[in-house]
Design an enzyme around this catalytic site. Structure first.
Site, PDB file in Angstrom:
ATOM      1  N   LYS A  98       6.101   2.719 -11.771  1.00 28.51           N
ATOM      2  CA  LYS A  98       6.874   3.881 -12.198  1.00 28.51           C
ATOM      3  C   LYS A  98       8.363   3.551 -12.109  1.00 28.51           C
ATOM      4  CE  LYS A  98       7.514   8.826 -11.249  1.00 28.51           C
ATOM      5  NZ  LYS A  98       7.100   9.976 -10.421  1.00 28.51           N
TER       6      LYS A  98
ATOM      7  N   SER B 264       5.114  13.545 -13.164  1.00 24.16           N
ATOM      8  CA  SER B 264       6.191  12.790 -13.786  1.00 24.16           C
ATOM      9  C   SER B 264       5.885  11.304 -13.976  1.00 24.16           C
ATOM     10  CB  SER B 264       7.465  12.937 -12.940  1.00 24.16           C
ATOM     11  OG  SER B 264       7.263  12.425 -11.626  1.00 24.16           O
TER      12      SER B 264
ATOM     13  N   SER C 142       2.732  14.419  -9.158  1.00 19.87           N
ATOM     14  CA  SER C 142       3.187  13.488 -10.188  1.00 19.87           C
ATOM     15  C   SER C 142       2.335  12.245 -10.357  1.00 19.87           C
ATOM     16  CB  SER C 142       4.638  13.076  -9.916  1.00 19.87           C
ATOM     17  OG  SER C 142       5.505  14.159 -10.154  1.00 19.87           O
TER      18      SER C 142
END
Length: 457
Positions: free
Chosen positions: A95, A170, A194
Site C-alpha cells: 500500500k 482505502s 481499510s
C-alpha cells in the site's frame, strides 16, 4: 527569530491575554525555543539505514495506462529478496502508505509532490528478508482516507470483477491487484476497515492483525491509537505465511506492547495446516445479532449461507448480543476524524518511534490548493474535527474509553465461543461516486461501505 508579533499570535491561539509588562519576558522565552530548534535542526536526521547493496531498487517507474488498467498501481519497482525464505518467489505489492527508500510515494494525492522516502518500513525489510519480491506500490485513496475507491485524482481504482464499481478502500490498489491475480500478496493498512473492505469487495483474504502485532514503523500514520498494517492475499494459507513473515516487535514501534520478538512469532502457516486435519465439529460460533443490523438482504443471505455450511460440518452456532456494537458508527466517526485531522497537521506527539520527517517537510504548511486537491474525505474530516475539538473537547477520550469497554464485551463473548461471525461489509460493491460530486455525496457513498466489523481494532 521570534518577534513581538509572534508573541501576540501565540497568545491569540491560546485565547490568552498577556498581562501588561510581560510581553518582553514571553519574547525571550520564544527566543529560547528558536535556539533549541536551531540546535536540533543543525544535526542530520536519524533515519533507518537501508541495505541497497543486498536489496537494490530496480526499474522504478510510473506504469503507463495500458499497464495499469485497474489503476491499482501507484509506482512500479523491483526489489528482490533473499532466496530460500518462506516468501521465496512470491510477488508482493505494498500500500502506498508504506515507505520504500528511493521509490516515490503518491499517498493517493497530488496535494504533495516529490515525496521520496529515505528509509524502508520494517514490513518491507521483513518481506525481503523472508524472500519476497517487492514489485511496486499499490494505489491508496486520497491521503489514505475513505472506504471507497474513487478518491484518487488519477481516476477510480476499479473492482477486478466489475468495471465501474468500487474496489473498496482505502487499500484499494492492493484489493484490485491481488483480486485480479496481478500479484499474489500485498501489505495493506487498516484503521477503520481499510484492509477488510477492499478484501471483501475484491474477493480476497484480508487480515487486520491484533493491534501492535505487526510493526507500523515507516508507515504514514492516520492515528497511532488505531494504525495497523496486515496481509492481503488470495488465500488464507498465504495470509498466514505473510503474517508470519512481518509480525513481531521491531524495538522501534512503541505500539507493540506485548508483541513477541520475531524469533518467537508463532508459525501461523503450520498452525493453519494442522487445523485442517480437524473438522469443524464442536466449533463454537457466536453469531453477533447487531452485526447484521444494517446488512442488505443480499449480503445477509450470503453470510448465513456460509454459516449454514459450518453447521453442516458440525459447528455449534448460537446468536449472541452486544448492544454497544450499535454505537460503533459514532465511535468510529469521533476516533477517526478527531485524531487523523491532527496527524495531518503534523501534530505528532506522545510517541517513541520513527518519524517520517521528509513527508511532513513536503506536505506542510497546508494551503487552499492542497486542501482542494485532498478532496472531501480529508476536508470533511478536517472541518468536523476542528469543530469537534472546539465544541466537545472530551469526546475523543470518552469514545476511546467506550471502545475499550466494547473490547471487553467482545472478549467476554470470546471466552465462551471460538469465533464471532458477521458480515464484513453491509452491502455488495457500489458504483463509484462522481469525482465532482459534493462532500455530502461522498460521505453518503462512504457510509454504504462502512463495515460492521469496524470496531475490531
Amino acid at each position: 527569530m521570534a518577534t513581538p508579533s509572534d508573541v501576540v499570535a501565540a497568545a491569540q491561539k491560546l485565547s490568552f491575554t498577556i498581562p501588561q509588562g510581560h510581553e518582553t519576558d514571553y519574547l525571550a522565552l520564544l527566543g529560547t525555543t528558536d535556539r533549541a530548534v536551531a540546535a536540533v535542526m543543525a544535526h542530520a536526521d536519524y533515519q533507518i539505514a537501508v541495505d541497497e547493496v543486498q536489496y537494490p531498487r530496480r526499474n522504478i517507474h510510473r506504469p503507463l495506462p495500458e499497464d495499469n488498467k485497474l489503476k491499482g498501481w501507484a509506482w512500479k519497482a523491483t526489489i528482490q529478496g533473499k532466496q530460500g525464505g518462506i516468501l521465496d518467489g512470491r510477488k508482493v505489492c505494498l500500500k502506498d502508505t508504506i515507505c520504500v527508500a528511493k521509490v516515490p510515494s503518491l499517498f493517493g494525492t497530488t496535494a504533495i509532490e516529490d515525496f521520496v522516502p529515505v528509509s524502508d518500513a520494517t514490513v518491507v525489510t521483513r518481506v525481503l528478508e523472508h524472500g519476497g519480491t517487492v514489485v511496486g506500490k499499490a494505489m491508496c485513496e486520497n491521503f489514505s482516507h475513505g472506504p471507497t475507491s474513487h478518491s484518487t485524482p488519477f481516476g477510480p481504482v476499479e473492482n477486478p470483477y466489475a468495471g465501474g464499481f468500487s474496489a473498496g478502500g482505502s487499500s484499494s490498489g492492493c484489493g484490485a491487484l491481488i483480486g485480479s491475480g496481478e500479484v499474489e500478496m500485498g501489505v495493506g493498512g487498516d484503521q477503520g476497515g481499510s484492509i477488510r473492505i477492499p478484501a471483501s469487495l475484491c474477493g480476497i483474504v484480508g487480515l487486520k492483525p491484533t493491534f501492535g502485532l505487526v510493526p507500523y514503523t515507516g508507515v504514514l500514520s492516520s492515528d497511532p491509537a488505531i494504525d495497523t498494517v496486515g496481509p492481503m492475499t488470495r488465500t488464507a494459507a498465504d495470509a498466514a505465511l505473510l503474517l508470519q513473515a512481518i509480525a513481531g516487535y521491531d524495538m522501534i514501534d512503541d505500539r507493540q506492547l506485548g508483541a513477541p520478538l520475531p524469533a518467537n512469532v508463532p508459525k501461523y502457516s503450520e498452525l493453519l495446516l494442522s487445523s485442517r486435519e480437524h473438522s469443524a465439529k464442536g466449533l463454537k460460533i457466536a453469531l453477533l445479532k447487531e452485526g447484521f443490523a444494517q446488512s442488505s438482504v443480499e449480503v445477509d443471505a450470503k453470510c448465513r449461507s456460509a454459516i449454514a455450511k459450518f453447521e453442516e460440518l458440525g459447528a455449534i452456532v448460537e446468536e449472541v448480543t452486544v448492544p454497544l456494537h450499535l454505537l460503533t458508527t459514532h465511535l468510529t466517526h469521533i476516533l477517526n476524524k478527531f485524531a487523523s485531522s491532527q496527524t495531518r497537521q503534523g501534530r505528532q506527539v506522545s510517541r517513541r518511534g520513527l518519524y517520517i520527517n521528509e513527508y511532513w517537510e513536503t506536505l506542510l504548511p497546508w494551503t487552499q490548493d492542497k486542501l482542494e486537491k485532498a478532496k472531501f474525505y480529508v476536508t470533511g474530516t478536517a472541518m468536523s474535527a476542528e469543530y469537534g475539538w472546539s465544541r466537545y473537547p472530551t469526546a475523543y477520550g470518552r469514545a476511546m474509553n467506550l471502545s475499550r469497554r466494547l473490547r471487553d464485551e467482545y472478549d467476554a463473548v470470546l471466552s465462551k465461543y471460538d469465533v464471532v461471525m458477521m458480515p464484513t461489509v453491509p452491502t455488495a460493491a457500489r458504483r463509484h461516486a462522481a469525482y465532482d460530486a459534493g462532500p455530502l455525496a461522498w460521505a453518503e457513498a462512504a457510509g454504504e461501505h462502512l463495515p460492521p466489523s469496524v470496531p475490531f481494532r
